[in-house]
Write an enzyme that holds these catalytic residues in place. Structure first.
Site, PDB file in Angstrom:
ATOM      1  N   ASN A 196       2.850   9.668   2.015  1.00 17.76           N
ATOM      2  CA  ASN A 196       2.991   9.153   0.511  1.00 17.76           C
ATOM      3  C   ASN A 196       2.760  10.467  -0.417  1.00 17.76           C
ATOM      4  O   ASN A 196       3.498  10.502  -1.458  1.00 17.76           O
ATOM      5  CB  ASN A 196       2.438   7.954  -0.012  1.00 17.76           C
ATOM      6  CG  ASN A 196       1.223   7.777   0.133  1.00 17.76           C
ATOM      7  OD1 ASN A 196       0.434   8.774   1.042  1.00 17.76           O
ATOM      8  ND2 ASN A 196       0.283   7.076  -0.584  1.00 17.76           N
ATOM      9  N   LYS A 225      -3.171  16.605  11.296  1.00 14.84           N
ATOM     10  CA  LYS A 225      -1.933  16.012  11.613  1.00 14.84           C
ATOM     11  C   LYS A 225      -1.469  15.072  10.396  1.00 14.84           C
ATOM     12  O   LYS A 225      -1.870  14.217  10.022  1.00 14.84           O
ATOM     13  CB  LYS A 225      -2.602  14.843  12.799  1.00 14.84           C
ATOM     14  CG  LYS A 225      -1.095  14.311  13.429  1.00 14.84           C
ATOM     15  CD  LYS A 225      -1.243  13.046  14.194  1.00 14.84           C
ATOM     16  CE  LYS A 225      -0.754  11.889  13.143  1.00 14.84           C
ATOM     17  NZ  LYS A 225       0.560  11.898  12.722  1.00 14.84           N
ATOM     18  N   GLY A 280      -4.680   6.674   4.853  1.00 16.29           N
ATOM     19  CA  GLY A 280      -3.796   5.654   5.547  1.00 16.29           C
ATOM     20  C   GLY A 280      -4.078   4.323   5.467  1.00 16.29           C
ATOM     21  O   GLY A 280      -5.123   3.848   4.714  1.00 16.29           O
ATOM     22  N   GLU A 333      -5.920  -0.837   8.325  1.00 16.72           N
ATOM     23  CA  GLU A 333      -6.077  -1.347   9.841  1.00 16.72           C
ATOM     24  C   GLU A 333      -6.175  -0.236  10.557  1.00 16.72           C
ATOM     25  O   GLU A 333      -7.063  -0.068  11.454  1.00 16.72           O
ATOM     26  CB  GLU A 333      -4.725  -2.162  10.098  1.00 16.72           C
ATOM     27  CG  GLU A 333      -4.940  -3.677   9.676  1.00 16.72           C
ATOM     28  CD  GLU A 333      -6.382  -4.277   9.922  1.00 16.72           C
ATOM     29  OE1 GLU A 333      -6.816  -4.428  10.788  1.00 16.72           O
ATOM     30  OE2 GLU A 333      -7.010  -4.656   8.720  1.00 16.72           O
ATOM     31  N   THR A 334      -5.401   0.936  10.151  1.00 19.83           N
ATOM     32  CA  THR A 334      -5.725   2.348  10.907  1.00 19.83           C
ATOM     33  C   THR A 334      -7.155   2.688  10.913  1.00 19.83           C
ATOM     34  O   THR A 334      -7.618   3.233  11.749  1.00 19.83           O
ATOM     35  CB  THR A 334      -4.567   3.335  10.682  1.00 19.83           C
ATOM     36  OG1 THR A 334      -3.217   2.677  10.513  1.00 19.83           O
ATOM     37  CG2 THR A 334      -4.321   4.341  11.433  1.00 19.83           C
ATOM     38  N   GLY A 335      -7.453   2.630   9.598  1.00 21.40           N
ATOM     39  CA  GLY A 335      -8.843   3.258   9.398  1.00 21.40           C
ATOM     40  C   GLY A 335      -9.940   2.701  10.503  1.00 21.40           C
ATOM     41  O   GLY A 335     -10.907   3.046  10.828  1.00 21.40           O
ATOM     42  N   GLU A 360     -10.114   6.764   3.603  1.00 15.59           N
ATOM     43  CA  GLU A 360      -9.479   6.679   2.212  1.00 15.59           C
ATOM     44  C   GLU A 360      -8.343   5.696   2.797  1.00 15.59           C
ATOM     45  O   GLU A 360      -7.386   6.101   3.257  1.00 15.59           O
ATOM     46  CB  GLU A 360      -8.806   7.891   1.423  1.00 15.59           C
ATOM     47  CG  GLU A 360      -9.617   8.838   1.157  1.00 15.59           C
ATOM     48  CD  GLU A 360     -10.780   8.590   0.117  1.00 15.59           C
ATOM     49  OE1 GLU A 360     -10.567   7.410  -0.564  1.00 15.59           O
ATOM     50  OE2 GLU A 360     -11.527   9.433  -0.285  1.00 15.59           O
ATOM     51  N   CYS A 364      -1.584   4.469  -2.894  1.00  7.41           N
ATOM     52  CA  CYS A 364      -2.788   3.711  -2.780  1.00  7.41           C
ATOM     53  C   CYS A 364      -3.480   3.104  -3.960  1.00  7.41           C
ATOM     54  O   CYS A 364      -4.090   1.993  -3.871  1.00  7.41           O
ATOM     55  CB  CYS A 364      -3.670   4.511  -1.738  1.00  7.41           C
ATOM     56  SG  CYS A 364      -4.207   6.063  -2.696  1.00  7.41           S
ATOM     57  N   GLU A 394      -0.992  -5.442   0.099  1.00  7.05           N
ATOM     58  CA  GLU A 394      -0.612  -4.001  -0.648  1.00  7.05           C
ATOM     59  C   GLU A 394       0.779  -3.787  -0.277  1.00  7.05           C
ATOM     60  O   GLU A 394       1.304  -3.877   0.795  1.00  7.05           O
ATOM     61  CB  GLU A 394      -1.347  -2.963  -0.034  1.00  7.05           C
ATOM     62  CG  GLU A 394      -0.854  -1.579  -0.249  1.00  7.05           C
ATOM     63  CD  GLU A 394      -1.625  -0.208   0.301  1.00  7.05           C
ATOM     64  OE1 GLU A 394      -1.822  -0.541   1.476  1.00  7.05           O
ATOM     65  OE2 GLU A 394      -2.105   0.484  -0.707  1.00  7.05           O
ATOM     66  N   GLU A 445     -13.392  11.937  -1.946  1.00  7.92           N
ATOM     67  CA  GLU A 445     -12.666  13.215  -1.795  1.00  7.92           C
ATOM     68  C   GLU A 445     -12.582  13.605  -3.341  1.00  7.92           C
ATOM     69  O   GLU A 445     -12.773  13.135  -4.506  1.00  7.92           O
ATOM     70  CB  GLU A 445     -11.192  13.055  -1.279  1.00  7.92           C
ATOM     71  CG  GLU A 445     -11.070  12.585  -0.060  1.00  7.92           C
ATOM     72  CD  GLU A 445      -9.923  12.652   0.628  1.00  7.92           C
ATOM     73  OE1 GLU A 445      -9.060  11.907   0.416  1.00  7.92           O
ATOM     74  OE2 GLU A 445      -9.770  13.420   1.723  1.00  7.92           O
TER      75      GLU A 445
HETATM   76  P1  NDP Z   1      -0.914   5.048   8.534  1.00  7.43           P
HETATM   77  O1  NDP Z   1      -2.105   4.346   8.649  1.00  7.43           O
HETATM   78  O2  NDP Z   1       0.220   4.158   9.418  1.00  7.43           O
HETATM   79  O3  NDP Z   1      -0.671   6.314   8.913  1.00  7.43           O
HETATM   80  C1  NDP Z   1      -1.506   7.365   8.175  1.00  7.43           C
HETATM   81  C2  NDP Z   1      -1.890   8.538   9.270  1.00  7.43           C
HETATM   82  O4  NDP Z   1      -2.294   8.008  10.380  1.00  7.43           O
HETATM   83  C3  NDP Z   1      -0.235   8.845   9.844  1.00  7.43           C
HETATM   84  O5  NDP Z   1      -0.663  10.512  10.152  1.00  7.43           O
HETATM   85  C4  NDP Z   1      -0.279   8.316  11.032  1.00  7.43           C
HETATM   86  O6  NDP Z   1       0.700   8.947  12.174  1.00  7.43           O
HETATM   87  C5  NDP Z   1      -1.517   8.273  11.710  1.00  7.43           C
HETATM   88  N1  NDP Z   1      -1.917   7.168  12.561  1.00  7.43           N
HETATM   89  C6  NDP Z   1      -1.296   6.079  12.842  1.00  7.43           C
HETATM   90  N2  NDP Z   1      -1.768   5.321  13.973  1.00  7.43           N
HETATM   91  C7  NDP Z   1      -3.215   5.825  14.137  1.00  7.43           C
HETATM   92  C8  NDP Z   1      -3.998   5.836  14.804  1.00  7.43           C
HETATM   93  N3  NDP Z   1      -4.111   4.652  15.766  1.00  7.43           N
HETATM   94  N4  NDP Z   1      -5.166   6.665  15.058  1.00  7.43           N
HETATM   95  C9  NDP Z   1      -5.118   7.706  14.277  1.00  7.43           C
HETATM   96  N5  NDP Z   1      -4.115   8.048  13.274  1.00  7.43           N
HETATM   97  C10 NDP Z   1      -2.916   7.152  13.332  1.00  7.43           C
HETATM   98  O7  NDP Z   1      -0.599   4.808   6.946  1.00  7.43           O
HETATM   99  P2  NDP Z   1       0.856   5.281   6.500  1.00  7.43           P
HETATM  100  O8  NDP Z   1       1.365   6.351   6.813  1.00  7.43           O
HETATM  101  O9  NDP Z   1       1.773   3.894   6.590  1.00  7.43           O
HETATM  102  O10 NDP Z   1       0.281   5.491   4.744  1.00  7.43           O
HETATM  103  C11 NDP Z   1       0.364   4.466   4.003  1.00  7.43           C
HETATM  104  C12 NDP Z   1      -1.061   3.931   3.783  1.00  7.43           C
HETATM  105  O11 NDP Z   1      -1.935   5.115   3.225  1.00  7.43           O
HETATM  106  C13 NDP Z   1      -1.275   2.929   2.480  1.00  7.43           C
HETATM  107  O12 NDP Z   1      -1.837   1.873   3.230  1.00  7.43           O
HETATM  108  C14 NDP Z   1      -2.003   3.460   1.692  1.00  7.43           C
HETATM  109  O13 NDP Z   1      -2.597   2.539   0.840  1.00  7.43           O
HETATM  110  C15 NDP Z   1      -2.851   4.469   2.349  1.00  7.43           C
HETATM  111  N6  NDP Z   1      -3.168   5.512   1.584  1.00  7.43           N
HETATM  112  C16 NDP Z   1      -4.500   5.829   0.750  1.00  7.43           C
HETATM  113  C17 NDP Z   1      -4.722   6.712  -0.134  1.00  7.43           C
HETATM  114  C18 NDP Z   1      -6.358   6.650  -0.375  1.00  7.43           C
HETATM  115  O14 NDP Z   1      -6.842   7.822  -0.900  1.00  7.43           O
HETATM  116  N7  NDP Z   1      -7.143   5.787  -0.536  1.00  7.43           N
HETATM  117  C19 NDP Z   1      -4.062   7.613  -0.293  1.00  7.43           C
HETATM  118  C20 NDP Z   1      -2.608   7.676   0.092  1.00  7.43           C
HETATM  119  C21 NDP Z   1      -2.404   6.536   1.013  1.00  7.43           C
HETATM  120  P3  NDP Z   1       2.154   8.689  12.487  1.00  7.43           P
HETATM  121  O15 NDP Z   1       2.858   9.096  10.999  1.00  7.43           O
HETATM  122  O16 NDP Z   1       2.440   9.718  13.418  1.00  7.43           O
HETATM  123  O17 NDP Z   1       2.212   7.285  12.708  1.00  7.43           O
END
Ligand code: NDP
Length: 495
Positions: free
Chosen positions: A156, A179, A232, A235-237, A254, A288, A389, A466
């Protein structure tokens, strides 16, 4: 930088070299305004992660650790200058890859440049302490770089998130394997090229591209990586935290948000409407910290809602390369359908769709992922569109009666990233800011990201900050040294 937004293939940058995946595989990245392929990109596998980690480790020990803080300042300033020199090209590329208006891409790049400048200045002020000790003991603390950092960023804010992470890490003396999201890998690769052009040694900034579920997950468990910084989904976190536990990595997260926006009866209503429209619809709501739950005092509710709808309908949805566009494309058709699903579920649960809430099908826009910003009223706290969200241009607006009810509604969420308060009563603004359980509150204005102002979440929005001075500490380990300074040697056992 040999980057042009018409380049058709992008390689990874590992150890200062432009490289393909060891498997030879590639993947396509798209322009979401047209749903056309923009370029192909190297698709990393585990072997490429290993190579990038080895390069980062080598650069840490042989170059970056030995580079004085003052020299790092100069290199980061040069880096910032080079990004500025290429800002038009980078903004265009960012817009073509992620669909946001080009003025927004430029603004985010400008903030990225300021991040490098901020940390370039800050690093020479990071000092240790001397400590109060018993006689003949002298103690002090130092800070050392954490080491090799894995940084995983979303789609994003591709270039700005990369800058938020790279700047403090490099300033602190760490080396990086970054990455980007698979949907938006291009500008991060350009940043890695510019780092080399700025004179930052090979291997300090490595950028690898490929599926997060495979290489991101591998980074989280990799024994050669000392820290993971992730932005991200929540759940990924959680998955990253679990994977990082195996090697006791440092982790900062984050994550998602569902932030409240409180409009009190004493607010400047016109300012509150204009600012709230921006707070939710900037970046097409794919933020986010988007303040997507708007709560308005019942006395001004009708007037606020009428004006909010009128202003939302005025927003220019269109080609993000046009300077006048305010709402660009969503990242993908699949994401658009997910966003629309929230509007549909809201309506099915009894909400009123006041405007927007459908894919834009006019002219050339029909090819891209354009979505008319949606305003939902008549909502309650149980609805999915209020609880989850959405990450798209969808807002819910509902009334409240009292200040304490407003705070209760604001905090009725598992997230805690941001919040906004609109009030001309200074004491109320301070009370409400204190009452919202979130990491960053804005008062009478919608903007959140400033170098020097800590950004990060409470609750399930993550931990760590951050953009802040404190962030530098999160890229260092504190070491304590306790030294005997007595004239006679110590003999603790009296031997
Ligand atoms: P994801 O969690 O799906 O992806 C984020 C990153 O993580 C991508 O580079 C993705 O790679 C990678 N990823 C995916 N699965 C895994 C895994 N199992 N282990 C390690 N890395 C992985 O989020 P989105 O891309 O959908 O981003 C949107 C989200 O980010 C929203 O929920 C938003 O709220 C949050 N966000 C939070 C911010 C904050 O500062 N708090 C700022 C901006 C966004 P790939 O693309 O290859 O799948």
């Amino acid at each position: 930088m040999s980057t042009a937004s018409d380049r058709k293939h992008y390689s990874m940058i590992i150890d200062g070299k432009s490289v393909e995946a060891q498997s030879g595989l590639t993947f396509e990245t798209f322009n979401p305004s047209k749903n056309e392929v923009l370029a192909t990109v190297a698709r990393a596998g585990k072997a490429d992660v290993d190579a990038a980690v080895a390069a980062a480790r080598g650069a840490l020990n042989n170059a970056w650790k030995k580079t004085s803080a003052v020299k790092r300042t100069r290199l980061l300033m040069k880096y910032a200058e080079l990004i500025q020199k290429n800002i038009d090209e980078l903004a265009r590329l960012e817009t073509m890859n992620c669909g946001k208006p080009v003025w927004a891409s430029k603004g985010e790049l400008t903030q990225g440049i300021e991040d490098f400048e901020y940390y370039a200045g800050a690093i020479t002020k990071l000092t240790g302490e001397t400590l109060v000790m018993p006689n003949n003991l002298f103690a002090y603390t130092t800070r050392e770089p954490v080491g090799v950092c894995g940084q995983i960023v979303p789609w994003n804010y591709p270039v700005m998130m990369a800058a938020w992470k790279l700047a403090p890490a490099l300033a602190a003396g760490c080396t990086v394997v970054l990455k980007p999201a698979s949907a938006t890998p291009l500008t991060a690769l350009c940043l890695a090229e510019l780092a080399l052009e700025a004179g930052i040694p090979a291997g300090v900034v490595n950028v690898i591209t490929g599926p997060g579920a495979e290489i991101g997950a591998y980074m989280a468990e990799h024994p050669g990586i000392d820290k993971i910084a992730f932005t991200g989904e929540t759940e990924t976190g959680k998955a990253i935290m679990r994977a990082a536990a195996g090697t006791m990595k440092r982790v900062t997260l984050e994550l998602g948000g569902k932030s409240p926006n409180l409009v009190f009866e004493d607010a400047d209503l016109a300012a509150a409407v204009n600012g709230s429209v921006f707070a939710v619809f900037y970046s097409s709501g794919q933020s986010c910290e988007a303040r997507t739950r708007v709560y308005v005092h019942e006395k001004v509710y009708d007037a606020f809602v009428a004006d909010f709808i009128a202003k939302t309908q005025k927003l220019v949805v269109g080609d993000p390369l046009h300077e006048k566009t305010q709402i660009g494309a969503l990242i993908s058709d699949a994401h658009l359908r997910k966003v629309h699903g929230y509007v549909e579920s809201g309506v099915a649960e009894g909400a009123r769709l006041e405007c927007g809430g459908k894919k834009v099908e006019t002219g050339d826009l029909a090819k891209g992922n354009f979505y008319a910003p949606a305003v939902l009223t008549g909502v309650n706290q149980k609805m999915k569109c209020v609880r989850e969200e959405v990450f798209g241009p969808v807002v819910t607006i509902s009334p409240f009666k009292t200040e304490s009810e407003a705070l209760e509604l604001a905090n009725d969420t598992e997230y805690g990233l941001a919040g906004t308060v609109w009030s001309t009563n200074g004491a109320r603004a301070i009370r409400a800011s204190a009452g919202i359980k979130a990491g960053l509150i804005t008062v009478n204005q919608p903007f959140t990201g400033f170098p020097g102002v800590p950004f990060g979440g409470f609750k399930q929005s993550g931990f760590g900050r951050e953009l802040a001075l404190e962030t530098l500490k999160l890229y260092t380990e504190q070491k304590s040294v306790v030294q005997w300074v007595g004239e006679k040697p110590l003999n603790p056992f009296g031997l």
